[in-house]
Scaffold this active site. Structure first.
Site, PDB file in Angstrom:
ATOM      1  N   THR A 186      -9.083   5.745  12.525  1.00 20.67           N
ATOM      2  CA  THR A 186     -10.419   6.323  12.691  1.00 20.67           C
ATOM      3  C   THR A 186     -11.464   5.405  12.069  1.00 20.67           C
ATOM      4  OG1 THR A 186      -9.402   8.500  12.583  1.00 20.67           O
ATOM      5  CG2 THR A 186     -11.793   8.416  12.324  1.00 20.67           C
ATOM      6  N   THR A 187     -11.107   4.833  10.908  1.00 20.15           N
ATOM      7  CA  THR A 187     -12.029   3.933  10.214  1.00 20.15           C
ATOM      8  C   THR A 187     -12.338   2.715  11.083  1.00 20.15           C
ATOM      9  OG1 THR A 187     -11.016   4.633   8.141  1.00 20.15           O
ATOM     10  CG2 THR A 187     -12.379   2.643   8.051  1.00 20.15           C
ATOM     11  N   ASP A 207      -9.737   6.726  18.906  1.00 20.87           N
ATOM     12  CA  ASP A 207      -8.911   6.486  17.711  1.00 20.87           C
ATOM     13  C   ASP A 207      -7.472   6.979  17.900  1.00 20.87           C
ATOM     14  OD1 ASP A 207      -9.258   9.222  17.458  1.00 20.87           O
ATOM     15  OD2 ASP A 207      -9.880   9.166  15.356  1.00 20.87           O
TER      16      ASP A 207
HETATM   17  N1  LIG Z   1      -8.322  -1.402   5.565  1.00 22.06           N
HETATM   18  C1  LIG Z   1      -8.552  -0.419   4.698  1.00 22.06           C
HETATM   19  N2  LIG Z   1      -8.742  -0.689   3.393  1.00 22.06           N
HETATM   20  C2  LIG Z   1      -8.969   0.277   2.518  1.00 22.06           C
HETATM   21  N3  LIG Z   1      -9.040   1.603   2.815  1.00 22.06           N
HETATM   22  C3  LIG Z   1      -8.870   1.924   4.094  1.00 22.06           C
HETATM   23  C4  LIG Z   1      -8.616   0.953   5.098  1.00 22.06           C
HETATM   24  N4  LIG Z   1      -8.472   1.599   6.286  1.00 22.06           N
HETATM   25  C5  LIG Z   1      -8.633   2.900   6.025  1.00 22.06           C
HETATM   26  N5  LIG Z   1      -8.887   3.099   4.721  1.00 22.06           N
HETATM   27  C6  LIG Z   1      -9.039   4.406   4.080  1.00 22.06           C
HETATM   28  O1  LIG Z   1      -7.775   5.054   4.219  1.00 22.06           O
HETATM   29  C7  LIG Z   1      -7.935   6.412   4.553  1.00 22.06           C
HETATM   30  C8  LIG Z   1      -7.260   6.680   5.894  1.00 22.06           C
HETATM   31  O2  LIG Z   1      -7.979   6.035   6.928  1.00 22.06           O
HETATM   32  P1  LIG Z   1      -8.165   6.706   8.351  1.00 22.06           P
HETATM   33  O3  LIG Z   1      -9.078   5.830   9.141  1.00 22.06           O
HETATM   34  O4  LIG Z   1      -8.511   8.144   8.228  1.00 22.06           O
HETATM   35  O5  LIG Z   1      -6.651   6.557   8.929  1.00 22.06           O
HETATM   36  P2  LIG Z   1      -5.988   7.127  10.254  1.00 22.06           P
HETATM   37  O6  LIG Z   1      -7.092   7.506  11.205  1.00 22.06           O
HETATM   38  O7  LIG Z   1      -5.157   5.993  10.786  1.00 22.06           O
HETATM   39  O8  LIG Z   1      -5.122   8.260   9.835  1.00 22.06           O
HETATM   40  C9  LIG Z   1      -9.436   6.684   4.561  1.00 22.06           C
HETATM   41  O9  LIG Z   1      -9.773   7.203   3.288  1.00 22.06           O
HETATM   42  C10 LIG Z   1     -10.054   5.306   4.769  1.00 22.06           C
HETATM   43  O10 LIG Z   1     -11.328   5.210   4.154  1.00 22.06           O
HETATM   44  N1  LIG Z   2       3.203  16.305  14.404  1.00 23.40           N
HETATM   45  C1  LIG Z   2       2.074  15.677  14.759  1.00 23.40           C
HETATM   46  N2  LIG Z   2       1.173  15.377  13.805  1.00 23.40           N
HETATM   47  C2  LIG Z   2       0.072  14.722  14.197  1.00 23.40           C
HETATM   48  C3  LIG Z   2      -0.175  14.360  15.536  1.00 23.40           C
HETATM   49  N3  LIG Z   2      -1.357  13.731  15.587  1.00 23.40           N
HETATM   50  C4  LIG Z   2      -1.831  13.692  14.360  1.00 23.40           C
HETATM   51  N4  LIG Z   2      -0.983  14.306  13.511  1.00 23.40           N
HETATM   52  C5  LIG Z   2      -1.203  14.571  12.091  1.00 23.40           C
HETATM   53  C6  LIG Z   2      -0.939  13.428  11.191  1.00 23.40           C
HETATM   54  C7  LIG Z   2      -1.987  13.574  10.147  1.00 23.40           C
HETATM   55  O1  LIG Z   2      -1.575  14.494   9.156  1.00 23.40           O
HETATM   56  C8  LIG Z   2      -3.167  14.193  10.860  1.00 23.40           C
HETATM   57  C9  LIG Z   2      -4.181  13.197  11.356  1.00 23.40           C
HETATM   58  O2  LIG Z   2      -3.541  12.164  12.098  1.00 23.40           O
HETATM   59  P1  LIG Z   2      -3.914  10.619  11.889  1.00 23.40           P
HETATM   60  O3  LIG Z   2      -2.888   9.850  12.656  1.00 23.40           O
HETATM   61  O4  LIG Z   2      -5.298  10.484  12.433  1.00 23.40           O
HETATM   62  O5  LIG Z   2      -3.843  10.361  10.424  1.00 23.40           O
HETATM   63  O6  LIG Z   2      -2.588  14.878  11.968  1.00 23.40           O
HETATM   64  C10 LIG Z   2       0.773  14.709  16.525  1.00 23.40           C
HETATM   65  O7  LIG Z   2       0.622  14.465  17.746  1.00 23.40           O
HETATM   66  N5  LIG Z   2       1.872  15.381  16.087  1.00 23.40           N
END
Ligand SMILES: Nc1ncnc2c1ncn2[C@@H]1O[C@H](COP(=O)(O)OP(=O)(O)O)[C@@H](O)[C@H]1O
Ligand SMILES: Nc1nc2c(ncn2[C@H]2C[C@H](O)[C@@H](COP(=O)(O)O)O2)c(=O)[nH]1
Length: 207
Positions: free
Chosen positions: A18-19, A86
């Site tokens: 997402t970031t 994302d």
């Molecule tokens: N490259 C990075 N370096 C440091 N912190 C990061 C980095 N990428 C993401 N984060 C932090 O890690 C956490 C998870 O990021 P997020 O974008 O929500 O991950 P995802 O969408 O893959 O689950 C957030 O708090 C974000 O600010």
């Molecule tokens: N079991 C599943 N969990 C899922 C799925 N998509 C997301 N997630 C969960 C994982 C994290 O706790 C949260 C956000 O997902 P991120 O990948 O954005 O960190 O939701 C799914 O399809 N199945």
């Protein structure tokens, strides 16, 4: 630009999808599709008892993403407008293959294919790979209460599932272009030069 790109940022939980998608959306002036997480009524229950809640959770994610993909098709893909998301719809199957078993998995697979096989698919995937320690650190940093007790073994399995899943997507026809980002070493949040390198790599893929 060859064609309007449909870009998906992927990677396991906490990788930074997402970031990075938000940063690229701003930098490249692309509309962003963001997955629905906080509003999911089953996520909290799921982490307390995966076997009990997995089918409801996977179906909720699938239905939400189906709707978003349908809207993305109408608003952007059919109008040849670029867009960044994302997630890739295939993440549904990556998770479901891990959390569901037996008849429920079989039913889920059928519904997944019925809903998604004819839907638009991203032609560019940015895959953020990161190891367990990095992901656990990011999940802690993000601080969602329901994720804090996540079993590291579950996350470890998902890391491997993601590698296989992205490899599967790479072998599809037409094959998406895949940019792999080393999420352990490349810090696109704190390091502007490293973010700019990703921007330049993405531009090369789409221009
Ligand atoms: N490259 C990075 N370096 C440091 N912190 C990061 C980095 N990428 C993401 N984060 C932090 O890690 C956490 C998870 O990021 P997020 O974008 O929500 O991950 P995802 O969408 O893959 O689950 C957030 O708090 C974000 O600010
Ligand atoms: N079991 C599943 N969990 C899922 C799925 N998509 C997301 N997630 C969960 C994982 C994290 O706790 C949260 C956000 O997902 P991120 O990948 O954005 O960190 O939701 C799914 O399809 N199945």
């Amino acid at each position: 630009m060859k064609q309007a790109p449909f870009i998906a940022v992927e990677g396991p939980i906490g990788a930074g999808k997402t970031t990075l998608a938000s940063m690229l959306s701003t930098e490249l002036h692309l509309p962003m599709i963001k997955e629905i997480v906080e509003e999911n009524p089953f996520l909290d229950k799921f982490y307390q008892n995966i076997d009990e809640w997995s089918f409801q959770l996977e179906m909720f994610f699938l239905c939400n993403r189906y709707k978003q993909l349908e809207d993305t098709g109408l608003q952007y893909i059919e109008k040849a407008q670029p867009v960044i998301s994302d997630y890739h719809i295939y993440k549904n199957l990556i998770f479901a293959e891990r959390t569901l078993k037996g008849v429920k998995l079989e039913k889920y697979r059928q519904i997944y294919h019925l809903l998604t096989d004819d839907m638009p698919k991203p032609d560019i995937i940015i895959y953020i790979r990161a190891d367990l320690d990095t992901l656990l650190g990011r999940i802690r940093k993000r601080g969602r209460s329901f994720e804090q007790e996540m079993d590291p073994a579950y996350l470890e399995q998902l890391i491997a599932d993601y590698d296989k899943g992205i490899q599967f997507l790479a072998e599809q026809s037409p094959a998406p272009r895949i940019l792999t980002v080393n999420g352990n070493e490349i810090d696109f949040v704190e390091n502007q030069a490293q973010f700019e390198q990703i921007v330049s790599d993405v531009k090369e893929l789409i221009e």
